[in-house]
Motif scaffolding. Structure first.
Motif, PDB file in Angstrom:
ATOM      1  N   ARG A 105      41.114   2.939  25.274  1.00 27.44           N
ATOM      2  CA  ARG A 105      40.387   4.035  25.917  1.00 27.44           C
ATOM      3  C   ARG A 105      39.597   3.545  27.128  1.00 27.44           C
ATOM      4  O   ARG A 105      39.381   4.293  28.084  1.00 27.44           O
ATOM      5  N   TYR A 106      39.158   2.301  27.074  1.00 25.19           N
ATOM      6  CA  TYR A 106      38.339   1.756  28.157  1.00 25.19           C
ATOM      7  C   TYR A 106      39.156   1.537  29.431  1.00 25.19           C
ATOM      8  O   TYR A 106      38.643   1.740  30.538  1.00 25.19           O
ATOM      9  N   ALA A 107      40.411   1.160  29.311  1.00 19.63           N
ATOM     10  CA  ALA A 107      41.224   0.816  30.488  1.00 19.63           C
ATOM     11  C   ALA A 107      41.290   1.958  31.508  1.00 19.63           C
ATOM     12  O   ALA A 107      41.016   1.735  32.699  1.00 19.63           O
ATOM     13  N   PRO A 108      41.627   3.195  31.134  1.00 22.20           N
ATOM     14  CA  PRO A 108      41.638   4.269  32.144  1.00 22.20           C
ATOM     15  C   PRO A 108      40.247   4.630  32.649  1.00 22.20           C
ATOM     16  O   PRO A 108      40.094   5.069  33.791  1.00 22.20           O
ATOM     17  N   ILE A 109      39.229   4.446  31.803  1.00 27.57           N
ATOM     18  CA  ILE A 109      37.857   4.681  32.256  1.00 27.57           C
ATOM     19  C   ILE A 109      37.516   3.720  33.387  1.00 27.57           C
ATOM     20  O   ILE A 109      36.959   4.114  34.429  1.00 27.57           O
ATOM     21  N   ALA A 110      37.844   2.448  33.194  1.00 30.48           N
ATOM     22  CA  ALA A 110      37.551   1.450  34.221  1.00 30.48           C
ATOM     23  C   ALA A 110      38.316   1.744  35.513  1.00 30.48           C
ATOM     24  O   ALA A 110      37.783   1.574  36.616  1.00 30.48           O
ATOM     25  N   GLN A 111      39.563   2.180  35.388  1.00 33.23           N
ATOM     26  CA  GLN A 111      40.332   2.510  36.582  1.00 33.23           C
ATOM     27  C   GLN A 111      39.657   3.622  37.373  1.00 33.23           C
ATOM     28  O   GLN A 111      39.535   3.549  38.604  1.00 33.23           O
ATOM     29  N   ALA A 112      39.218   4.667  36.685  1.00 38.15           N
ATOM     30  CA  ALA A 112      38.550   5.781  37.364  1.00 38.15           C
ATOM     31  C   ALA A 112      37.226   5.333  37.972  1.00 38.15           C
ATOM     32  O   ALA A 112      36.879   5.710  39.104  1.00 38.15           O
ATOM     33  N   TYR A 113      36.499   4.532  37.231  1.00 38.83           N
ATOM     34  CA  TYR A 113      35.201   4.033  37.697  1.00 38.83           C
ATOM     35  C   TYR A 113      35.361   3.201  38.959  1.00 38.83           C
ATOM     36  O   TYR A 113      34.584   3.323  39.911  1.00 38.83           O
ATOM     37  N   SER A 114      36.387   2.368  38.977  1.00 33.14           N
ATOM     38  CA  SER A 114      36.587   1.454  40.103  1.00 33.14           C
ATOM     39  C   SER A 114      36.864   2.193  41.403  1.00 33.14           C
ATOM     40  O   SER A 114      36.581   1.675  42.488  1.00 33.14           O
ATOM     41  N   ARG A 115      37.406   3.403  41.318  1.00 35.03           N
ATOM     42  CA  ARG A 115      37.766   4.135  42.536  1.00 35.03           C
ATOM     43  C   ARG A 115      36.527   4.577  43.319  1.00 35.03           C
ATOM     44  O   ARG A 115      36.577   4.696  44.547  1.00 35.03           O
ATOM     45  N   LEU A 116      35.429   4.832  42.631  1.00 30.58           N
ATOM     46  CA  LEU A 116      34.178   5.120  43.329  1.00 30.58           C
ATOM     47  C   LEU A 116      33.532   3.845  43.844  1.00 30.58           C
ATOM     48  O   LEU A 116      33.057   3.783  44.982  1.00 30.58           O
ATOM     49  N   ILE A 117      33.495   2.818  42.989  1.00 32.13           N
ATOM     50  CA  ILE A 117      32.887   1.551  43.380  1.00 32.13           C
ATOM     51  C   ILE A 117      33.555   0.991  44.641  1.00 32.13           C
ATOM     52  O   ILE A 117      32.907   0.367  45.485  1.00 32.13           O
ATOM     53  N   ALA A 118      34.844   1.237  44.786  1.00 36.82           N
ATOM     54  CA  ALA A 118      35.576   0.706  45.938  1.00 36.82           C
ATOM     55  C   ALA A 118      34.990   1.168  47.268  1.00 36.82           C
ATOM     56  O   ALA A 118      35.187   0.517  48.299  1.00 36.82           O
ATOM     57  N   HIS A 119      34.256   2.276  47.272  1.00 35.75           N
ATOM     58  CA  HIS A 119      33.706   2.834  48.508  1.00 35.75           C
ATOM     59  C   HIS A 119      32.210   2.561  48.667  1.00 35.75           C
ATOM     60  O   HIS A 119      31.605   3.064  49.622  1.00 35.75           O
ATOM     61  N   CYS A 120      31.619   1.784  47.777  1.00 38.23           N
ATOM     62  CA  CYS A 120      30.160   1.673  47.795  1.00 38.23           C
ATOM     63  C   CYS A 120      29.642   0.998  49.061  1.00 38.23           C
ATOM     64  O   CYS A 120      28.620   1.426  49.628  1.00 38.23           O
ATOM     65  N   LEU A 121      30.313  -0.037  49.544  1.00 40.80           N
ATOM     66  CA  LEU A 121      29.811  -0.747  50.722  1.00 40.80           C
ATOM     67  C   LEU A 121      30.006   0.070  51.998  1.00 40.80           C
ATOM     68  O   LEU A 121      29.088   0.183  52.820  1.00 40.80           O
ATOM     69  N   THR A 122      31.181   0.647  52.162  1.00 40.10           N
ATOM     70  CA  THR A 122      31.437   1.401  53.395  1.00 40.10           C
ATOM     71  C   THR A 122      30.533   2.625  53.495  1.00 40.10           C
ATOM     72  O   THR A 122      30.041   2.961  54.580  1.00 40.10           O
ATOM     73  N   GLU A 123      30.286   3.286  52.364  1.00 40.51           N
ATOM     74  CA  GLU A 123      29.424   4.472  52.402  1.00 40.51           C
ATOM     75  C   GLU A 123      27.964   4.091  52.631  1.00 40.51           C
ATOM     76  O   GLU A 123      27.248   4.768  53.386  1.00 40.51           O
ATOM     77  N   HIS A 124      27.495   3.021  51.985  1.00 46.97           N
ATOM     78  CA  HIS A 124      26.135   2.550  52.269  1.00 46.97           C
ATOM     79  C   HIS A 124      26.006   2.102  53.722  1.00 46.97           C
ATOM     80  O   HIS A 124      24.999   2.385  54.378  1.00 46.97           O
ATOM     81  N   GLU A 125      27.030   1.400  54.217  1.00 48.16           N
ATOM     82  CA  GLU A 125      26.950   0.870  55.575  1.00 48.16           C
ATOM     83  C   GLU A 125      26.777   1.987  56.595  1.00 48.16           C
ATOM     84  O   GLU A 125      25.983   1.868  57.545  1.00 48.16           O
TER      85      GLU A 125
END
Length: 416
Positions: A105-125
């Motif tokens: 159950r954790y594997a798809p949760i992590a995949q979904a979570y990672s898609r937001l994290i992937a944009h954290c630097l560019t959006e903060h920048e």
């Protein structure tokens, strides 16, 4: 603070998530009121470790090893504490958290979570550049430090997997390299895992305040008000403020740990719970160059404008319950094994609340049964990291634009 009697969007909560939601909407030309009882960034967003965690592509799972569970149950470590009085309310939600943490159950949760994290630097920048906040950030990563080679080897294996699966960068440093990088350390450690992508912020509350200033410069209203007074009107939503009632077509609940108290009377019983945390500053010692997590003790030391900030793990307690900073006492003793800490700056430690969901993903999207009401909360340890990306997704959804990230994993309807 003066307020108009109506606006396009009410954003309730001026932490990192709420402030970024308001700013993202104002950047697109919407009339927005950001409503809070306090100044921006003075609650949960003030007290974190100040790290924009690009490497945090997988959320914190509930321990599955029985030894770890027993350590938590008997309060043997530094990283977790709990109040017995809070358990009747929190245990059913922790059971769902444990269930969601099973590998399949954790594997798809992590995949979904990672898609937001992937944009954290560019959006903060983008927000930092237009808010004049670049002086607050250091773009050199942070470290997991280890006391034993075995723990470091295990972490290195996981880091290699994350690099292969998600592209996050890291470097391994032996004890000598770590000592050269951080000469203030008083003992030789086994080594460190240096995450290269994250950014660290010298004053998290000040960053939120800069974003709020930019929001106001774009015409946004910063309003003192009580989110608990939110009520539906014939054409939208209304809240009471210090300047009188304020109405809007849309209202965004971005109240972090206080969201549950607002949405439960509306009929939404989501599996939300709170992890409390403590911090204290120490000024005048040798200091640190970059933040570091003592991976085997569960504490973080981070250089801040106020001094070295020591932060603790999680405490399960009711919001407003008396402080029990036993973790901070233990963490301070462990930190002094690594670093010469001077006397604390504050007479009493700071305490704050992290808003969590049982499936570890934030809640972002429309309230299923109330037109014009929107949710943006439940970011757990990563509200500071995800505020700009989460706010951008919220703005996309309110506008009816094509979302820049698939919102389906974060919708409140997944719990209903």
């Amino acid at each position: 603070m003066n307020a108009r009697t109506s606006t396009d969007v009410l954003v309730l909560g001026a932490g990192m998530v709420g402030t970024c939601t308001a700013l993202q909407l104002a950047r697109r030309g919407h009339a927005v009121a950001l409503v809070d009882r306090r100044a921006p960034g003075r609650e949960t967003s003030y007290g974190n470790a100040g790290i924009i965690q690009r490497e945090a592509v997988e959320p914190y799972a509930f321990p599955r090893e029985w030894q770890a569970v027993f350590d938590v149950a008997f309060k043997r470590g530094i990283d977790v504490n709990y109040h017995l009085s809070a358990l009747p309310e929190v245990l059913p939600r922790l059971a769902r958290y444990w269930h969601a943490s099973a590998p399949d159950r954790y594997a798809p949760i992590a995949q979904a979570y990672s898609r937001l994290i992937a944009h954290c630097l560019t959006e903060h920048e983008a927000l930092m550049a237009e808010s004049g906040a670049s002086d607050l950030v250091r773009k050199e990563g942070y470290r997991f430090v280890f006391r034993t080679p075995a723990a470091m080897e295990e972490a290195a294996t996981r880091a290699a997997r994350l690099a292969a699966d998600y592209g996050v960068r890291h470097a391994l440093e032996d004890g000598d390299a770590l000592s050269r990088a951080e000469p203030g350390l008083r003992r030789r450690m086994a080594g460190a895992l240096h995450w290269l992508d994250p950014w660290s912020v010298s004053d998290p509350g000040a960053l939120v305040a800069r974003y709020a200033e930019r929001f106001q410069a774009l015409g946004g209203q910063l309003v003192e008000g009580d989110a608990a007074t939110l009520q539906a009107t014939g054409s939208g939503w209304q809240v009471r403020t210090a300047a009188g009632p304020l109405a809007a077509r849309h209202a965004v609940v971005a109240l972090g740990p206080w969201a549950d108290a607002l949405i439960t009377p509306l009929g939404y019983r989501l599996p939300l719970f709170v992890k409390r945390g403590y911090h204290r500053h120490y000024r005048g010692g040798p200091g640190l160059r970059l933040p570091m997590l003592d991976a085997e003790r569960g504490l973080v030391l981070a250089p801040m404008a106020q001094g070295v900030r020591l932060t603790t793990g999680a405490e399960f307690a009711r919001i407003g319950a008396p402080a029990t900073p036993v973790q901070l006492t233990k963490a301070e003793a462990a930190a002094r094994e690594m670093l010469d800490l001077p006397d604390p700056v504050e007479a009493e430690p700071w305490i704050g609340n992290r808003p969590c969901t049982a499936d570890m993903k934030p809640v972002i999207g429309p309230a299923p049964n109330h037109p014009g009401l929107w949710f943006n909360f439940g970011h757990a340890h990563q509200g500071f990291t995800l505020g700009p990306a989460s706010g951008r997704l919220m703005a996309d959804l309110i506008e009816g634009a094509t979302p820049f990230v698939d919102p389906s994993p974060y919708l409140a309807s997944r719990f209903l």
